[in-house]
Design an enzyme around this catalytic site. Structure first.
Site, PDB file in Angstrom:
ATOM      1  N   ARG A  38      -8.941 -21.068  -2.325  1.00  0.00           N
ATOM      2  CA  ARG A  38      -8.038 -20.372  -1.404  1.00  0.00           C
ATOM      3  C   ARG A  38      -8.838 -19.417  -0.516  1.00  0.00           C
ATOM      4  O   ARG A  38      -9.985 -19.093  -0.815  1.00  0.00           O
ATOM      5  CB  ARG A  38      -6.983 -19.571  -2.170  1.00  0.00           C
ATOM      6  CG  ARG A  38      -6.000 -20.384  -2.985  1.00  0.00           C
ATOM      7  CD  ARG A  38      -5.046 -19.439  -3.713  1.00  0.00           C
ATOM      8  NE  ARG A  38      -4.165 -20.150  -4.620  1.00  0.00           N
ATOM      9  CZ  ARG A  38      -2.982 -20.647  -4.276  1.00  0.00           C
ATOM     10  NH1 ARG A  38      -2.540 -20.486  -3.040  1.00  0.00           N
ATOM     11  NH2 ARG A  38      -2.248 -21.292  -5.154  1.00  0.00           N
ATOM     12  N   THR A 146      -9.449 -23.182 -13.298  1.00  0.00           N
ATOM     13  CA  THR A 146      -8.745 -23.668 -12.113  1.00  0.00           C
ATOM     14  C   THR A 146      -7.232 -23.638 -12.243  1.00  0.00           C
ATOM     15  O   THR A 146      -6.521 -23.997 -11.307  1.00  0.00           O
ATOM     16  CB  THR A 146      -9.201 -25.091 -11.781  1.00  0.00           C
ATOM     17  OG1 THR A 146      -9.204 -25.884 -12.980  1.00  0.00           O
ATOM     18  CG2 THR A 146     -10.608 -25.083 -11.214  1.00  0.00           C
ATOM     19  N   GLY A 186      15.548 -25.466 -16.372  1.00  0.00           N
ATOM     20  CA  GLY A 186      16.097 -24.216 -16.888  1.00  0.00           C
ATOM     21  C   GLY A 186      15.089 -23.408 -17.671  1.00  0.00           C
ATOM     22  O   GLY A 186      15.431 -22.732 -18.650  1.00  0.00           O
ATOM     23  N   ILE A 189      10.489 -20.252 -14.691  1.00  0.00           N
ATOM     24  CA  ILE A 189      10.374 -20.245 -13.234  1.00  0.00           C
ATOM     25  C   ILE A 189      11.719 -20.524 -12.578  1.00  0.00           C
ATOM     26  O   ILE A 189      12.128 -19.836 -11.632  1.00  0.00           O
ATOM     27  CB  ILE A 189       9.319 -21.275 -12.774  1.00  0.00           C
ATOM     28  CG1 ILE A 189       7.938 -20.892 -13.297  1.00  0.00           C
ATOM     29  CG2 ILE A 189       9.285 -21.375 -11.250  1.00  0.00           C
ATOM     30  CD1 ILE A 189       6.870 -21.940 -13.050  1.00  0.00           C
ATOM     31  N   LEU A 325       0.283 -18.900 -19.494  1.00  0.00           N
ATOM     32  CA  LEU A 325       0.614 -17.509 -19.231  1.00  0.00           C
ATOM     33  C   LEU A 325      -0.609 -16.797 -18.675  1.00  0.00           C
ATOM     34  O   LEU A 325      -1.722 -16.967 -19.189  1.00  0.00           O
ATOM     35  CB  LEU A 325       1.068 -16.805 -20.520  1.00  0.00           C
ATOM     36  CG  LEU A 325       2.345 -17.339 -21.171  1.00  0.00           C
ATOM     37  CD1 LEU A 325       2.520 -16.746 -22.564  1.00  0.00           C
ATOM     38  CD2 LEU A 325       3.556 -17.014 -20.297  1.00  0.00           C
ATOM     39  N   ALA A 326      -0.400 -15.972 -17.651  1.00  0.00           N
ATOM     40  CA  ALA A 326      -1.516 -15.265 -17.024  1.00  0.00           C
ATOM     41  C   ALA A 326      -2.256 -14.391 -18.020  1.00  0.00           C
ATOM     42  O   ALA A 326      -3.501 -14.346 -18.019  1.00  0.00           O
ATOM     43  CB  ALA A 326      -1.001 -14.424 -15.855  1.00  0.00           C
ATOM     44  N   HIS A 450      13.627  10.289 -27.920  1.00  0.00           N
ATOM     45  CA  HIS A 450      15.073  10.152 -27.704  1.00  0.00           C
ATOM     46  C   HIS A 450      15.482  10.943 -26.465  1.00  0.00           C
ATOM     47  O   HIS A 450      15.045  12.078 -26.288  1.00  0.00           O
ATOM     48  CB  HIS A 450      15.833  10.680 -28.920  1.00  0.00           C
ATOM     49  CG  HIS A 450      17.321  10.727 -28.714  1.00  0.00           C
ATOM     50  ND1 HIS A 450      18.109   9.595 -28.783  1.00  0.00           N
ATOM     51  CD2 HIS A 450      18.154  11.759 -28.403  1.00  0.00           C
ATOM     52  CE1 HIS A 450      19.368   9.933 -28.540  1.00  0.00           C
ATOM     53  NE2 HIS A 450      19.422  11.251 -28.315  1.00  0.00           N
TER      54      HIS A 450
END
Length: 471
Positions: A38, A146, A186, A189, A325-326, A450
């Site tokens: 990118r 990647t 579902g 994302i 997962l990141a 609390h």
């Protein structure tokens, strides 16, 4: 020139796994280069995934609260949506994050190279620049980081565009709010982005192959969560196999049939979001030529130390086994960097949390009830509703509950599942408890401020080994 230098580590990919691995390795004294295809660093997560979607989730939640909850708090407003400004906020958030990665590379003396990386052989990464020029980076170690790419629908031909049949990449940049939207999938994302556009005014229908949303999540949490989404106006077609997605004169059509048999059905919508998960990205990396093995799901095969079958080549993150997962990728990046520097890096895969950033949030770590039953493990359950939490009442955030699962004999925490406001932040407490082998009594006997939402964690822990105080 970069090809005149030799590196201790060359990382291909600058997503959460890649950039964290690079930074940690540099901090430990290694000479590091990162190759990114990118134009900006950060991978899918920072550019078109985690970060921009969370910006839209927060903004759309504020918009919804202004229209529905503020009056009860004594605030009279008539919110007006400025979608262009909301998308602008998203873009500014992305820029701040990707610029931050570039700064960290410079700070840690990491060589960042924009181009497409390909492994020529163990110890060599060839980079092709945008203008077609190439250069070779000699490296003692190569890390494949990647990530993943949008997955399609098995057996269904798809053509994504920018405004009608879209993936998650395009769904964060729609130029107008659709009147109707069908979400295929579902999972995390689909429900996150579906809830964004639902809050902004779209009529959203989710079509899911399984008979429950959030497939691997705890069943009780999944059912309760779906009921809350239905109250918010989202409709569901569960147990439905999608057989076709095609453009129509206006919008697109989704065809599906019941998994267990029955009449086929077709739904039309202005926008169809295909959110059926992601697949490992290995295209053009030269893995076959280098002799790197992939498994039957297209993932890079690694051992317990992230090493592939080719000496000197490693892999982490979405491109290998495990949850996509990141933060899992980040943990693996740190562990690999430590190992390459001669230290002992480790990832505890039993204590990696998962979060759905909807409203309310859903968070989970460890085993579900279904998994414990299947494994024949005796366990106890401790639950506490946010309805009984003083801070939640004050915030009008009383939906949901905290659920702890503990070993019936030892009281050791085996899993925690939260449906409610702030779940994504609170799950860290459960993850820490599990990381150190703690029990529900350990957490219950730890003082919590609390009034806070986190008191629901303590009460659920009390419920697991004794009795909760406030119900």
């Amino acid at each position: 020139m970069a090809d005149q230098q030799s590196y201790d580590l060359v990382v291909i990919g600058s997503g959460p796994g890649g950039y964290v691995c690079a930074i940690k390795a540099a901090q430990l004294g290694l000479k590091v280069a990162v190759v990114e295809k990118r134009k900006t660093y950060g991978g899918t997560c920072l550019n078109v995934g985690c970060i921009p979607s969370k910006a839209l989730l927060h903004a759309s939640e504020m918009f919804a609260e202004a229209g529905h909850s503020f009056a009860e708090l004594g605030i009279s407003v008539e919110p007006k949506l400025d979608l262009e400004a909301m998308l602008g906020h998203k873009d500014k958030t992305v820029k701040a994050n990707v610029d931050g990665i570039a700064f960290l590379f410079k700070k840690n003396k990491i060589t960042g190279i924009i181009g497409t990386g390909r492994i020529k052989a163990a110890g060599e990464v060839e980079v092709t620049k945008e203008d077609g020029a190439t250069e070779t980076l000699p490296a003692k170690a190569i890390c494949i980081a990647t990530g993943s790419a949008v997955a399609g629908i098995p057996g269904v031909e798809l053509t994504f565009d920018s405004d009608t049949i879209v993936s998650s990449d395009e769904a964060i940049a729609l130029e107008k709010v659709p009147e109707t939207m069908v979400v295929v999938g579902g999972g995390v994302i689909g429900l996150e982005l579906g809830s964004v556009w639902s809050r902004l005014g779209a009529k959203v229908t989710v079509v899911e192959y399984l008979d429950k949303v959030l497939g691997p999540m705890d069943g009780e949490v999944s059912k309760a969560f779906q009921k809350l989404l239905v109250k918010q106006g989202i409709e569901f077609r569960l147990g439905a196999k999608v057989t076709g997605v095609e453009k129509a004169d206006k919008g697109a059509r989704v065809s599906f049939e019941p998994v267990k048999g029955g009449e086929a059905e077709t739904l039309s919508a202005d926008v169809v979001l295909v959110a059926t998960g992601r697949k490992p990205y290995t295209e053009g990396l030269g893995l076959k030529e280098a002799g790197v093995k992939l498994d039957d799901r297209g993932r890079v095969e690694i051992d317990a130390h992230f090493a592939t079958n080719v000496a000197g080549i490693y892999a982490i993150g979405d491109v290998v086994k495990g949850a996509m997962l990141a933060h899992k990728a980040e943990d693996e990046g740190v562990a690999l960097a430590e190992q390459l520097a001669g230290q002992v890096g480790h990832v505890n895969y039993d204590a990696i949390p998962s979060v759905v950033y909807t409203s309310p949030e859903v968070a989970s770590v460890g085993k579900t009830e279904e998994e414990l039953k299947a494994a024949g493990i005796a366990y106890r359950v401790g639950k506490f509703p946010f309805m009984a939490n003083g801070r939640a009442r004050a915030m009008l955030k009383t939906d949901g509950f905290v659920k702890f699962l503990v070993d019936a004999e030892t009281d050791r925490a085996l899993g925690c599942h939260i449906l409610g406001a702030g779940a994504g932040d609170m799950i860290a407490e459960a993850a820490l408890l599990m990381e150190f082998g703690g029990s529900s009594e350990d957490l219950a006997r730890t003082s919590h401020a609390h009034p806070t939402l986190s008191e629901a964690m303590r009460e659920a822990a009390f419920a697991a080994f004794a009795k909760p105080i406030h119900v």
